[in-house]
Design an enzyme around this catalytic site. Structure first.
Site, PDB file in Angstrom:
ATOM      1  N   ARG A   1      -4.522   0.605  -1.427  1.00 59.25           N
ATOM      2  CA  ARG A   1      -3.942  -0.719  -1.631  1.00 59.25           C
ATOM      3  C   ARG A   1      -3.567  -0.915  -3.098  1.00 59.25           C
ATOM      4  O   ARG A   1      -4.387  -0.709  -3.991  1.00 59.25           O
ATOM      5  CB  ARG A   1      -4.932  -1.823  -1.238  1.00 59.25           C
TER       6      ARG A   1
ATOM      7  N   HIS B   1       0.392   5.689   1.151  1.00 59.42           N
ATOM      8  CA  HIS B   1      -0.445   6.727   1.738  1.00 59.42           C
ATOM      9  C   HIS B   1      -0.180   8.071   1.068  1.00 59.42           C
ATOM     10  O   HIS B   1       0.960   8.366   0.687  1.00 59.42           O
ATOM     11  CB  HIS B   1      -0.170   6.860   3.236  1.00 59.42           C
TER      12      HIS B   1
ATOM     13  N   HIS C   1       4.830   0.296   0.663  1.00 56.72           N
ATOM     14  CA  HIS C   1       5.284  -0.461   1.831  1.00 56.72           C
ATOM     15  C   HIS C   1       4.325  -1.578   2.206  1.00 56.72           C
ATOM     16  O   HIS C   1       3.155  -1.568   1.810  1.00 56.72           O
ATOM     17  CB  HIS C   1       5.466   0.474   3.038  1.00 56.72           C
TER      18      HIS C   1
ATOM     19  N   GLU D   1       4.345   7.901   8.457  1.00 58.87           N
ATOM     20  CA  GLU D   1       4.385   7.041   9.631  1.00 58.87           C
ATOM     21  C   GLU D   1       5.798   6.520   9.862  1.00 58.87           C
ATOM     22  O   GLU D   1       6.699   6.736   9.041  1.00 58.87           O
ATOM     23  CB  GLU D   1       3.420   5.860   9.462  1.00 58.87           C
TER      24      GLU D   1
ATOM     25  N   GLN E   1       0.826  -1.210   0.000  1.00 56.11           N
ATOM     26  CA  GLN E   1       0.000   0.000   0.000  1.00 56.11           C
ATOM     27  C   GLN E   1       0.852   1.247   0.000  1.00 56.11           C
ATOM     28  O   GLN E   1       2.077   1.198   0.149  1.00 56.11           O
ATOM     29  CB  GLN E   1      -0.910  -0.016   1.233  1.00 56.11           C
TER      30      GLN E   1
END
Length: 317
Positions: free
Chosen positions: A194, A99, A174, A117, A97
């Site tokens: 995804r 972001h 990642h 993240e 996926q």
């Protein structure tokens, strides 16, 4: 005002790839043996943490952030709570996926923020791997490999071990591999695109939705490896390692071996105890802390010290 840590109750999320490690490692009362995530410090609308102690007991962190800004060193809190801390149990491989950044999230997905993240590896099987980045040098090459399903040529994998730290900026392709438990510090966002999900099906025999167009729109291409340099500082009874100092958060690993006087700060700290036990002593309270506890040190706490043999992940904005 609050002169003690604000302890928070985890919110559990069941996932197709989840397992039972959150109970095994942290003695959490998980809802099932497919529990993938514990949102341990969360003011996100999809799973806000509940305060477990003090005057605010029973209130959600979402309410506390909105109604008690002084706890966070501010007169007002017009924006959303900035961070979300999770513990993830990857009993199976997560989807591959990516972001979005803040601009895409706000302008095109109509969400408050994107999602950068970072991961601290709490536990993992031998030879466990993560996917971090890809090997395509252009978007055209990326699309060709995707269309042919040549995933092994596309994905970039690395082996990990307990204690490793990985920074995952928005736009980074990642996936967390099977047999890995991580503590994740991230922007307070629940937006995920995804790219690939191993053709898995859920209990009803349905494949999970993919977001190929969106994933390729937000993905960094070619992949840019971000090198982080740990900064260690040895204080009396405390080894502090700064894992990342970034745009959205700064994260430390603290290893305590005795009494540590903690400097007073103007802001607030998010703390997860990942091993050991001890006490936090303020001018007005003594709080026992142990592995699996998660709490906020409010800006109003005043002078305090921590005593014990503890490992903690500590973050702030």
């Amino acid at each position: 005002m609050y002169r003690e840590p604000v302890f928070l109750k985890p919110v559990f999320q069941e996932r197709i790839w989840g397992g039972g490690k959150l109970q095994e490692l942290f003695d959490y009362d998980i809802p099932s043996q497919t529990t993938g995530e514990a949102w341990v410090i969360s003011a996100h609308e999809n799973g806000p943490s509940i305060v477990m102690n003090g005057e605010l007991q029973g209130k959600s962190l979402l309410e506390v952030w909105r109604d008690y800004p002084q706890l966070f060193g501010s007169e007002t809190t017009d924006s959303d709570f900035p961070l979300l801390v999770k513990i993830l149990d990857a009993n199976d491989q997560l989807s591959v996926q990516v972001h979005p950044d803040d601009h895409y999230a706000q302008e095109l997905a109509h969400k408050p923020c994107g999602k950068t993240e970072c991961w601290y590896i709490l536990d993992c099987e031998e030879n466990a791997e993560i996917i971090i980045g890809h090997q395509a040098q252009s978007l055209e090459e990326f699309q060709q490999l995707v269309s042919k399903g040549e995933w092994q040529k596309l994905f970039q994998s690395i082996k990990v071990k307990k204690g490793d730290f990985i920074y995952v900026p928005s736009g980074t392709l990642h996936s967390i591999g099977k047999g890995i438990v991580i503590l994740e510090t991230q922007q307070s966002s629940d937006i995920t695109f995804r790219l690939y999900d191993y053709d898995r099906v859920d209990r009803e025999g349905k494949k999970r939705e993919l977001h190929l167009e969106e994933a390729m729109a937000v993905m960094t291409c070619p992949h840019q490896q971000v090198i982080q340099h740990n900064l260690k500082e040895q204080l009396t009874n405390l080894e502090s390692t700064r894992l990342i100092e970034g745009e959205y958060f700064t994260v430390y690993h603290w290893s305590l071996g005795g009494r540590v006087e903690v400097p007073v700060t103007t802001g607030f700290l998010l703390v997860s105890v990942i091993d050991g036990a001890g006490q936090i002593v303020t001018e007005e309270s003594v709080s026992t802390v142990k592995k699996g506890d998660n709490f906020i040190v409010p800006a109003t706490i005043g002078n305090y010290f921590i005593d014990g043999d503890l490992e903690m992940i500590v973050s702030h904005t």
